[in-house]
Motif scaffolding. Structure first.
Motif, PDB file in Angstrom:
ATOM      1  N   LEU A  50      -0.974   7.283   2.246  1.00  0.00           N
ATOM      2  CA  LEU A  50      -2.417   7.305   2.414  1.00  0.00           C
ATOM      3  C   LEU A  50      -2.785   7.415   3.890  1.00  0.00           C
ATOM      4  O   LEU A  50      -2.056   6.919   4.757  1.00  0.00           O
ATOM      5  N   ILE A 110       0.847  -1.188   0.000  1.00  0.00           N
ATOM      6  CA  ILE A 110       0.000   0.000   0.000  1.00  0.00           C
ATOM      7  C   ILE A 110       0.885   1.242   0.000  1.00  0.00           C
ATOM      8  O   ILE A 110       2.006   1.218   0.518  1.00  0.00           O
ATOM      9  N   ASP A 111       0.383   2.307  -0.589  1.00  0.00           N
ATOM     10  CA  ASP A 111       1.043   3.607  -0.571  1.00  0.00           C
ATOM     11  C   ASP A 111       1.079   4.108   0.868  1.00  0.00           C
ATOM     12  O   ASP A 111       0.034   4.311   1.499  1.00  0.00           O
ATOM     13  N   ALA A 112       2.273   4.307   1.412  1.00  0.00           N
ATOM     14  CA  ALA A 112       2.407   4.676   2.816  1.00  0.00           C
ATOM     15  C   ALA A 112       1.912   6.080   3.126  1.00  0.00           C
ATOM     16  O   ALA A 112       1.707   6.430   4.296  1.00  0.00           O
ATOM     17  N   ALA A 121      -2.547   4.278   6.525  1.00  0.00           N
ATOM     18  CA  ALA A 121      -2.165   3.251   5.546  1.00  0.00           C
ATOM     19  C   ALA A 121      -1.938   1.886   6.187  1.00  0.00           C
ATOM     20  O   ALA A 121      -2.375   0.852   5.655  1.00  0.00           O
ATOM     21  N   LYS A 122      -1.231   1.843   7.310  1.00  0.00           N
ATOM     22  CA  LYS A 122      -0.964   0.553   7.956  1.00  0.00           C
ATOM     23  C   LYS A 122      -2.257  -0.154   8.337  1.00  0.00           C
ATOM     24  O   LYS A 122      -2.427  -1.360   8.066  1.00  0.00           O
TER      25      LYS A 122
END
Length: 330
Positions: free
Chosen positions: A164, A160-162, A167-168
């Motif tokens: 965002l 995933i794009d960090a 995101a985690k």
């Protein structure tokens, strides 16, 4: 100058068994189909033909060359309609019960002003390889690691794009990514059970941060460990090839899924998604050859892809494949 010579699967197994029994240091390189294999003592690798940098060993000195500026990097991915034809083949097989997870990959033409060796020098990755100006690998993914009589694997599934929001948490809550990761973890656990005892998942679904010139990514991994027999050095090649191809870039069940991959994909993987590794006389470290840029007669080609499950949608998987087409120089 001596040239590296490649061999077939059986010859590679025999060489790895012999060098393992002798406790001799060697480097190895195996393509996805296991038809082109290199097993070479470290001192026999000609300068200027193959260079590698692993976490604990390298055959090149660190270079102070400045990173290139004004990097040109343009990707020309296949159309969504072309991707959809391959995706539909995979999805039909998933719904028919022929596979639970299939890794679908693509070859994307890339325009860049970087040389393969510049990418090798300046990419940020755990494992790096440059081979004869044919291809470069900058892989974050360990295949198996052997240390003090134990074998470890670290399957990576889920990106995933960090940047965002949350995101985690978004990645860890994603049901499709969770199912994909659970499937591949179980597959690798079963693979290790073929060569080891006391196989267990010691860490499950932890996140690593990757840095690229497009930004930061979070990547989900797990750790699996098993105990090897005391004489594993004497059959190192037999043991290693028992685990191929890597489950994280094929799927489950492995044999049938490889057949689906050959039907669905429109190009030859070659060394992409093969493995590379190093044996130091006692311990072994190896990597899956992902993050792969190749120099072909038609120009540069970047190979990338992702795991498909019955929960997958063609559009999101197409976008993930494109997202992975990056050069990690920043």
């Amino acid at each position: 100058m001596n040239k590296l010579t490649f061999c077939n699967r059986n010859e590679a197994i025999a060489r790895m068994n012999r060098l393992g029994k002798e406790r001799t240091r060697f480097f190895f390189l195996i393509n996805f189909d296991e038809t082109e294999c290199l097993v070479s003592k470290l001192d026999d690798i000609p300068a200027g033909q193959l260079a590698f940098i692993f976490p604990e060993v390298a055959n090149v000195c660190s270079v102070s060359e400045l990173k290139p500026e004004n990097i040109l990097w343009k990707a020309y991915p296949q159309s969504y309609e072309e991707y959809l034809r391959s995706f539909d083949i995979v999805h039909r097989n998933l719904y028919a019960g022929n596979s639970f997870l299939t890794n679908l990959t693509c070859a994307t033409p890339v325009e860049t002003n970087l040389s393969l060796y510049q990418v090798f020098l300046h990419a940020t990755a755990r494992y790096k390889l440059w081979y004869d100006d044919r291809f470069v690998v900058f892989s974050p993914e360990t295949f198996v690691r052997i240390k003090e009589g134990y074998i470890y694997s670290f399957p990576m599934k889920g990106t995933i794009d960090a940047s965002l929001p949350d995101a985690k948490e978004v990645l860890l809550r994603d049901e499709k990514e969770a199912a994909e990761h659970a499937t591949i973890t179980d597959l690798i656990r079963n693979d290790l059970s073929r060569v080891a005892t006391e196989v267990t998942v010691t860490r499950y679904r932890y996140l690593d941060e990757l840095h690229t010139h497009c930004g930061r990514l979070f990547q989900m991994s797990s750790e699996i460990r098993g105990r090897l027999p005391e004489n594993y050095h004497e059959k190192l090649g037999s043991l290693f090839f028992e685990l191929l191809p890597a489950g994280s870039i094929t799927g489950a069940p492995k044999k049938k899924t490889v057949e689906i991959i050959r039907e669905a994909e429109t190009y030859d993987r070659g060394f992409y998604t093969g493995v590379m590794g190093y044996f130091d006389g006692k311990n072994l470290d190896s990597a899956v050859m992902i993050r792969f840029l190749e120099h072909t007669d038609g120009g540069f080609v970047y190979k990338s892809g992702g795991g498909i499950t019955f929960r997958s949608t063609a559009r999101s998987e197409y976008e993930e494949m494109i997202q992975k087409i990056y050069v990690p120089i920043y």
